[in-house]
Design an enzyme around this catalytic site. Structure first.
Site, PDB file in Angstrom:
ATOM      1  N   ARG A 165       0.852  -1.185   0.000  1.00 23.28           N
ATOM      2  CA  ARG A 165       0.000   0.000   0.000  1.00 23.28           C
ATOM      3  C   ARG A 165       0.895   1.244   0.000  1.00 23.28           C
ATOM      4  O   ARG A 165       1.728   1.405   0.890  1.00 23.28           O
ATOM      5  CB  ARG A 165      -0.900  -0.003   1.237  1.00 23.28           C
ATOM      6  CG  ARG A 165      -1.686   1.274   1.371  1.00 23.28           C
ATOM      7  CD  ARG A 165      -2.672   1.261   2.541  1.00 23.28           C
ATOM      8  NE  ARG A 165      -3.317   2.551   2.554  1.00 23.28           N
ATOM      9  CZ  ARG A 165      -3.318   3.397   3.586  1.00 23.28           C
ATOM     10  NH1 ARG A 165      -2.760   3.059   4.742  1.00 23.28           N
ATOM     11  NH2 ARG A 165      -3.886   4.575   3.493  1.00 23.28           N
TER      12      ARG A 165
ATOM     13  N   HIS B 111      -2.908  11.000   0.715  1.00 26.35           N
ATOM     14  CA  HIS B 111      -2.392  10.777   2.071  1.00 26.35           C
ATOM     15  C   HIS B 111      -1.733  12.095   2.526  1.00 26.35           C
ATOM     16  O   HIS B 111      -0.525  12.166   2.717  1.00 26.35           O
ATOM     17  CB  HIS B 111      -1.408   9.601   2.075  1.00 26.35           C
ATOM     18  CG  HIS B 111      -1.117   9.012   3.420  1.00 26.35           C
ATOM     19  ND1 HIS B 111      -1.270   7.673   3.708  1.00 26.35           N
ATOM     20  CD2 HIS B 111      -0.665   9.565   4.567  1.00 26.35           C
ATOM     21  CE1 HIS B 111      -0.915   7.433   4.966  1.00 26.35           C
ATOM     22  NE2 HIS B 111      -0.542   8.571   5.511  1.00 26.35           N
TER      23      HIS B 111
ATOM     24  N   ASN C 236      -7.165   1.594   9.947  1.00 22.92           N
ATOM     25  CA  ASN C 236      -5.851   1.903  10.513  1.00 22.92           C
ATOM     26  C   ASN C 236      -6.008   1.849  12.023  1.00 22.92           C
ATOM     27  O   ASN C 236      -6.696   2.692  12.622  1.00 22.92           O
ATOM     28  CB  ASN C 236      -5.383   3.300  10.088  1.00 22.92           C
ATOM     29  CG  ASN C 236      -5.180   3.409   8.582  1.00 22.92           C
ATOM     30  OD1 ASN C 236      -5.279   2.418   7.867  1.00 22.92           O
ATOM     31  ND2 ASN C 236      -4.888   4.601   8.110  1.00 22.92           N
TER      32      ASN C 236
ATOM     33  N   TYR D  69      -4.216   1.479  15.830  1.00 28.96           N
ATOM     34  CA  TYR D  69      -3.003   1.565  16.650  1.00 28.96           C
ATOM     35  C   TYR D  69      -3.278   1.362  18.130  1.00 28.96           C
ATOM     36  O   TYR D  69      -2.489   0.752  18.832  1.00 28.96           O
ATOM     37  CB  TYR D  69      -2.302   2.920  16.446  1.00 28.96           C
ATOM     38  CG  TYR D  69      -1.723   3.044  15.062  1.00 28.96           C
ATOM     39  CD1 TYR D  69      -0.444   2.584  14.791  1.00 28.96           C
ATOM     40  CD2 TYR D  69      -2.468   3.567  14.005  1.00 28.96           C
ATOM     41  CE1 TYR D  69       0.092   2.647  13.516  1.00 28.96           C
ATOM     42  CE2 TYR D  69      -1.950   3.631  12.723  1.00 28.96           C
ATOM     43  CZ  TYR D  69      -0.668   3.172  12.488  1.00 28.96           C
ATOM     44  OH  TYR D  69      -0.140   3.220  11.216  1.00 28.96           O
TER      45      TYR D  69
ATOM     46  N   GLU E  75      -3.391  -0.272   8.076  1.00 30.76           N
ATOM     47  CA  GLU E  75      -2.231   0.135   8.879  1.00 30.76           C
ATOM     48  C   GLU E  75      -2.360  -0.486  10.257  1.00 30.76           C
ATOM     49  O   GLU E  75      -3.431  -0.452  10.874  1.00 30.76           O
ATOM     50  CB  GLU E  75      -2.167   1.655   9.080  1.00 30.76           C
ATOM     51  CG  GLU E  75      -1.807   2.433   7.852  1.00 30.76           C
ATOM     52  CD  GLU E  75      -1.692   3.944   8.123  1.00 30.76           C
ATOM     53  OE1 GLU E  75      -1.419   4.349   9.271  1.00 30.76           O
ATOM     54  OE2 GLU E  75      -1.889   4.698   7.162  1.00 30.76           O
TER      55      GLU E  75
HETATM   56  O1  IFM Z   1       2.513   7.646  10.045  1.00 32.79           O
HETATM   57  C1  IFM Z   1       1.124   7.667  10.216  1.00 32.79           C
HETATM   58  C2  IFM Z   1       0.426   7.480   8.888  1.00 32.79           C
HETATM   59  O2  IFM Z   1       0.814   8.442   7.958  1.00 32.79           O
HETATM   60  C3  IFM Z   1      -1.061   7.573   9.078  1.00 32.79           C
HETATM   61  N1  IFM Z   1      -1.525   6.701  10.123  1.00 32.79           N
HETATM   62  C4  IFM Z   1      -0.807   6.713  11.377  1.00 32.79           C
HETATM   63  C5  IFM Z   1       0.669   6.570  11.148  1.00 32.79           C
HETATM   64  C6  IFM Z   1       1.418   6.581  12.497  1.00 32.79           C
HETATM   65  O3  IFM Z   1       1.177   7.779  13.169  1.00 32.79           O
END
Ligand code: IFM
Length: 455
Positions: free
Chosen positions: A77, A121, A291, A293, A351
């Site tokens: 990606r 992005h 995405n 985290y 992500e």
């Molecule tokens: O680095 C970023 C990415 O550009 C977008 N999502 C979160 C990542 C980590 O902060």
């Protein structure tokens, strides 16, 4: 003709974005982007780091494709820098910029790596910011025209497209909190920008359909919210934060309406959208890019505006170098939430990964144990969701390379591959080796209990 069939089998990929890795931002006729300007404004980025060199991927991209092949990934990606293709944002196409991505795609395909292309992005051409940026009513049209150029150039080779990456971060970081380009802090502009991004997504989907594109997604940052206590204040605050972060962009594209909490959050800054304004936002993607985290544990706090809620740090739990709590169960929870709320659409984890302060390499090895543990636990969390019939089609580790982490510059490292800050030499970390082994063993896709407990 566009390629029709969806990719078969589970996609194991790595993810990056243009400004974070490419470097050479003005090469071969490219125009400046808002991130180029922002990073060159003293004090905006930690240590005044810029993306001028970044990972030097613009020149070393062949080496990076070879690296991916050696990791055994079958997908990649990446994003296209709008201002490489259209230096003024609209109008004249810069062929060398477009050719860069054509060569990248061809080489990926030669190595058996499926490209997943993100159109936006965060690096809006500076020329468009000068015309009002995402606050301009014209921005969805600019985006659709740009998207059409990419669709026509690459539709015979790229099957998976994403319109926008993390519209929430574009909106909140760029226009509300001001820590991201273009660096505005305007509660008035914020809902207008979000609305225009949603219109841009819808226009990008429509323009893709007109070009015969069948797999168009939207990548959103999702963060499950849990109340810090059973008090009604904390529960209401959690619902507001959930609307603000998780539902603000997905509800309109699936249901043609905003969450009710948005008006409470923005008060008089919330525009009077008409029924047809809202209906125009309904543009269900073919897949959701998640995405993920971390999570938030939420407490009501009227001093934290506009949401009136804050995240409570979970002191006893592990945190990454971003100070984000490591909470794998949140990935299972958010995938199940999507399944229930939006009708089990196809999902890619577009992500997932972690920044840690890596130890220095010794004898050609970098032992990033915490990142290995993070990846393992999150792959297992994804497996648990798959067991409960979430339609998960692929997983993309963020990130292939240590790269430019926006306002943190190069201080935060997310890579499976180390990039030397001086000579940009690449070194596969233990996490990259772990990922390669996981792909080898479980190539068909993660299932509960499949993934190794130890490397
Ligand atoms: O680095 C970023 C990415 O550009 C977008 N999502 C979160 C990542 C980590 O902060």
């Amino acid at each position: 003709m566009p390629t029709k069939s969806p990719p078969s089998g589970f996609l194991w990929g790595t993810a990056t974005s243009a400004y974070q890795i490419e470097g050479s931002p003005l090469a071969d006729g490219a125009g400046p982007s808002i991130w180029h300007r922002f990073a060159h404004t003293p004090g905006r980025v930690l240590n005044d780091d810029t993306g001028d060199i970044a990972c030097d991927h613009y020149r070393r991209w062949r080496e990076d494709v070879d690296l991916m092949a050696s990791l055994g990934v079958n997908a990649y990606r990446f994003s296209v820098a709008w201002a490489r293709v259209l230096p003024e944002g609209t109008g004249r196409v810069n062929q060398p910029g477009l050719d860069f991505y054509g060569r990248l795609v061809d080489t990926l395909l030669e190595q058996g790596i499926e490209p997943m292309l993100t159109l936006y992005h965060w690096d809006l051409p500076e020329a468009l910011d000068a015309r009002g940026g995402w606050a301009s009513n014209a921005s969805p049209g600019w985006f659709a025209d740009y998207a059409q150029i990419l669709y026509r150039a690459l539709r015979d080779r790229v099957r998976l497209w994403i319109t926008l990456n993390e519209p929430w971060v574009i909106t909140a970081g760029g226009y509300l909190y001001g820590d991201m380009a273009p660096g505005h802090s305007s509660p008035h502009e914020t809902p207008i920008v979000a609305h225009n991004l949603l219109r841009a997504h819808a226009a990008g989907v429509a323009s893709g359909r007109a070009e015969g594109i069948e797999h168009i997604g939207l990548a959103v940052n999702l963060e499950p919210q849990y109340p810090a206590s059973p008090s009604t204040d904390d529960i209401a605050a959690t619902a507001r934060r959930d609307a603000f972060i998780n539902r603000w962009f997905l509800d309109p594209v699936f249901f043609g309406r905003y969450p009710a909490e948005m008006e409470t959050i923005f008060g008089t800054d919330w525009p009077d959208f008409t029924a047809s304004d809202l209906e125009a936002l309904r543009a269900p993607p073919d897949f959701i890019g998640v995405n993920y985290y971390s999570r938030s544990v939420v407490r009501a706090d009227p001093t934290e505006q506009p949401v009136g809620a804050r995240r409570v740090r979970q002191e006893t739990r592990p945190h990454t170098a971003m100070d984000w709590e490591v909470y794998p169960q949140g990935l299972t929870d958010i995938l199940l939430w999507i399944q229930g709320r939006y009708g089990n659409p196809p999902v890619y984890i577009t992500e997932n990964g972690a920044a840690f302060d890596d130890p220095p390499p010794i004898a050609g090895r970098l032992h990033d144990r915490e990142r290995v543990a993070y990846l393992r636990s999150h792959l297992r969390a994804a497996s648990r969701a798959v067991r409960r019939r979430v339609d998960l089609r692929g997983y993309f580790a963020w990130s292939l390379l240590d790269n430019f982490e926006w306002s943190y510059g190069y201080a935060k490292r997310f890579g499976l591959v180390r990039v030397d800050p001086v000579d940009r030499q690449r070194l596969i970390k233990d996490s990259g080796r772990f990922y390669r082994d996981a792909i080898r063993r479980y190539g068909a896709g993660p299932r509960h209990g499949d993934l190794p407990a130890r490397t």
